[in-house]
Design an enzyme around this catalytic site. Structure first.
Site, PDB file in Angstrom:
ATOM      1  N   GLY A   1      46.566  21.976  57.029  1.00 49.59           N
ATOM      2  CA  GLY A   1      45.743  20.847  56.606  1.00 49.59           C
ATOM      3  C   GLY A   1      45.301  20.802  55.170  1.00 49.59           C
TER       4      GLY A   1
ATOM      5  N   GLU B   1      48.791  27.759  59.271  1.00 45.95           N
ATOM      6  CA  GLU B   1      49.905  26.858  59.597  1.00 45.95           C
ATOM      7  C   GLU B   1      50.087  25.769  58.543  1.00 45.95           C
ATOM      8  OE1 GLU B   1      48.547  25.275  63.333  1.00 45.95           O
ATOM      9  OE2 GLU B   1      49.101  27.059  64.466  1.00 45.95           O
TER      10      GLU B   1
ATOM     11  N   GLY C   1      51.841  23.087  56.281  1.00 44.78           N
ATOM     12  CA  GLY C   1      53.088  22.324  56.310  1.00 44.78           C
ATOM     13  C   GLY C   1      53.259  21.593  54.984  1.00 44.78           C
TER      14      GLY C   1
ATOM     15  N   CYS D   1      62.476  -5.662  57.321  1.00 44.60           N
ATOM     16  CA  CYS D   1      61.785  -6.922  57.604  1.00 44.60           C
ATOM     17  C   CYS D   1      60.380  -6.683  58.147  1.00 44.60           C
ATOM     18  CB  CYS D   1      62.618  -7.743  58.576  1.00 44.60           C
ATOM     19  SG  CYS D   1      64.268  -7.980  57.942  1.00 44.60           S
ATOM     20  N   GLU D   2      59.533  -6.132  57.327  1.00 44.12           N
ATOM     21  CA  GLU D   2      58.123  -5.886  57.655  1.00 44.12           C
ATOM     22  C   GLU D   2      57.372  -5.922  56.329  1.00 44.12           C
ATOM     23  OE1 GLU D   2      56.634  -4.587  60.632  1.00 44.12           O
ATOM     24  OE2 GLU D   2      58.453  -4.233  61.793  1.00 44.12           O
TER      25      GLU D   2
ATOM     26  N   TYR E   1      56.753  15.362  55.876  1.00 46.15           N
ATOM     27  CA  TYR E   1      56.550  14.120  56.644  1.00 46.15           C
ATOM     28  C   TYR E   1      57.368  12.983  56.039  1.00 46.15           C
ATOM     29  CZ  TYR E   1      52.894  17.212  58.233  1.00 46.15           C
ATOM     30  OH  TYR E   1      52.234  18.316  58.708  1.00 46.15           O
TER      31      TYR E   1
HETATM   32  C1  PLP Z   1      50.392  19.057  61.552  1.00 46.39           C
HETATM   33  C2  PLP Z   1      49.885  20.391  61.911  1.00 46.39           C
HETATM   34  C3  PLP Z   1      49.878  21.418  60.967  1.00 46.39           C
HETATM   35  C4  PLP Z   1      50.300  21.229  59.541  1.00 46.39           C
HETATM   36  O1  PLP Z   1      49.447  20.406  58.830  1.00 46.39           O
HETATM   37  P1  PLP Z   1      49.619  20.231  57.254  1.00 46.39           P
HETATM   38  O2  PLP Z   1      48.596  19.238  56.895  1.00 46.39           O
HETATM   39  O3  PLP Z   1      50.990  19.772  57.021  1.00 46.39           O
HETATM   40  O4  PLP Z   1      49.349  21.562  56.641  1.00 46.39           O
HETATM   41  C5  PLP Z   1      49.442  22.659  61.374  1.00 46.39           C
HETATM   42  N1  PLP Z   1      49.030  22.888  62.639  1.00 46.39           N
HETATM   43  C6  PLP Z   1      49.021  21.924  63.578  1.00 46.39           C
HETATM   44  C7  PLP Z   1      48.578  22.246  64.954  1.00 46.39           C
HETATM   45  C8  PLP Z   1      49.443  20.642  63.242  1.00 46.39           C
HETATM   46  O5  PLP Z   1      49.413  19.675  64.166  1.00 46.39           O
END
Ligand code: PLP
Length: 424
Positions: free
Chosen positions: A239, A275, A277, A345-346, A374
């Protein structure tokens, strides 16, 4: 920091001009930078030096095999949310004991595959799911390691569609139920509670909501331990936000995030799982697209691109800001305002409204930045537009790591029943 920069007037990924890739592979095309992926992973990991930390890349942000393999080589684990992602992570060489399985709707089939792979833990999102997991593990004669994803009821202060830690969100187990759920796990023969898990949202630009949620969880861990649960680690989720708009203040750096976590953990003797991403992949990718037409509206100019919302959905879905820059460095300082739009078309097929830009003309290439997370993973074939290719650059070399879907491949998924073809 990323490795996309102008070199002799040409926007390049490391030492490869994006123009070269566009000419060979066509547009639109996603381009990722190996050096940037590695750097982001290293900077993030270094923020937790001295802490027993496992960094599990959130595969949903970018699940390309080449990207996963790049990160696996750096020592990354994986956070997966489906059988498909689990399979990709394993294929990329990420060992099972570095994989955590998140998500609110795991099927028995997915549980079975994850148990067989010997994953580190299941992040359980409901009591019903725990009962099923216990049955599946029992059938296999195994014990499933679980962390309960708790919902700390904290406002992440991010976009509503990526906020996950409030009690009204579908994620996690309500704070009030957590005690009872751990007690139930203890009763279930084939489950073992090894941790606590949370994830409060994505693209957070302030540490305060993290701090609030993590502090709550630290208290919870002490409480659970006092009740005899052997809690060995906390999964703090992902996050942490990234800079999308260079004009806006940058979100806290990983080092600040790491310091805050150290402070909150204090002397709690507990490992952590992270985690990330977006932080790893977001600014490690761009979407290169060609401008098809310029169109003069009544009060605005439209730059119509060959990329669309089906290729990169974030602006349409989250009102996301993405910087858009010319692939050939502008020779003028003159700017104007234009709406960058796609052919779908949006009306929501708009990448940027009234965006300040140097003048562009039909045929020019532009790069939509911060598209490594994403982006390709959320693409669709809406408007019967085939999935676009992905390219990975490493220094002076590059390779297509997902080929462009052909129209034949796309159309061949349909089958027309014989009663319509007249042959049946
Ligand atoms: C989406 C998600 C992440 C990654 O979030 P980022 O904002 O990309 O770091 C990590 N853990 C869980 C459970 C998620 O759903």
């Amino acid at each position: 920091m990323d490795h996309f920069a102008y070199k002799e007037g040409k926007l390049s990924a490391e030492d490869v001009a994006l123009e070269t890739i566009a000419l060979e592979v066509g547009t639109p095309v996603y381009v990722y930078s190996t050096a940037t992926l590695k750097r982001h992973f290293q900077v993030f990991s270094e923020a937790f030096q001295g802490v027993h930390a496992l960094v599990c890349f959130a595969v949903k942000a970018n699940s390309n095999q080449a990207v996963l393999r790049t990160l696996a080589r750096e020592g990354a684990g994986a956070d997966v949310v489906s059988l498909g992602e689990l399979t990709r992570a394993l294929m990329a060489g990420i060992p099972g004991d570095r994989i955590v399985f998140s998500g609110v709707g795991k099927t028995p089939e997915e549980m079975h595959a994850a148990l067989r792979a010997g994953i580190k833990q299941f992040n359980a999102e409901s009591e019903a799911e725990l009962e099923v997991l216990n049955l599946v593990a029992g059938e296999m004669g195994l014990t499933a390691p679980v962390s309960v994803r708790v919902n700390p009821d904290v406002d992440a202060k991010t976009h509503a569609k990526i906020s996950t830690g409030k009690s009204e969100n579908k994620f996690g187990i309500p704070w009030q139920r957590v005690d009872a759920v751990y007690a139930r796990i203890k009763e279930l023969e084939h489950l073992e509670a090894v941790g606590v898990d949370l994830h409060i949202g994505s693209q957070l630009t302030d540490l305060a909501p993290f701090r609030e949620a993590f502090a709550k969880v630290v208290t919870l861990v002490k409480d659970l331990r006092a009740k005899g649960h052997d809690i060995r680690h906390i999964d703090l989720g992902g996050g942490l936000g990234i800079p999308y708009d260079p004009e806006q203040a940058a979100p806290p750096a990983p080092a600040e995030y790491g310091t805050m976590i150290r402070e909150v953990l204090g002397d709690l003797d507990c490992g952590i799982i992270l985690e990330p991403g977006r932080l790893i992949a977001g600014n490690a990718g761009v979407l290169v697209t060609r401008m098809l037409y310029e169109k003069k509206g009544v009060d605005r100019t439209f730059y119509i691109l060959d990329a669309a919302m089906n290729d990169l959905g974030r602006p349409a879905m989250y009102d996301a800001y993405h910087a858009i820059v010319p692939v050939r460095e502008a020779e003028t300082d003159a700017t104007l305002e234009a709406d960058f739009v796609g052919p779908v078309c949006e009306s929501s097929d708009t990448f940027a409204k009234a965006r300040k830009t140097t003048p562009l003309k039909a045929g020019d290439l532009v790069a939509i930045k911060s598209a490594g997370a994403y982006g390709a993973v959320m693409s669709s074939t809406y408007n019967s537009r085939p999935l676009v290719p992905e390219v990975l650059v490493d220094d002076t070399r590059y390779a297509v790591v997902r080929k462009r879907q052909s129209l034949e491949e796309l159309l061949s998924l349909d089958e027309v029943p014989t009663w319509l073809t007249g042959s049946g």
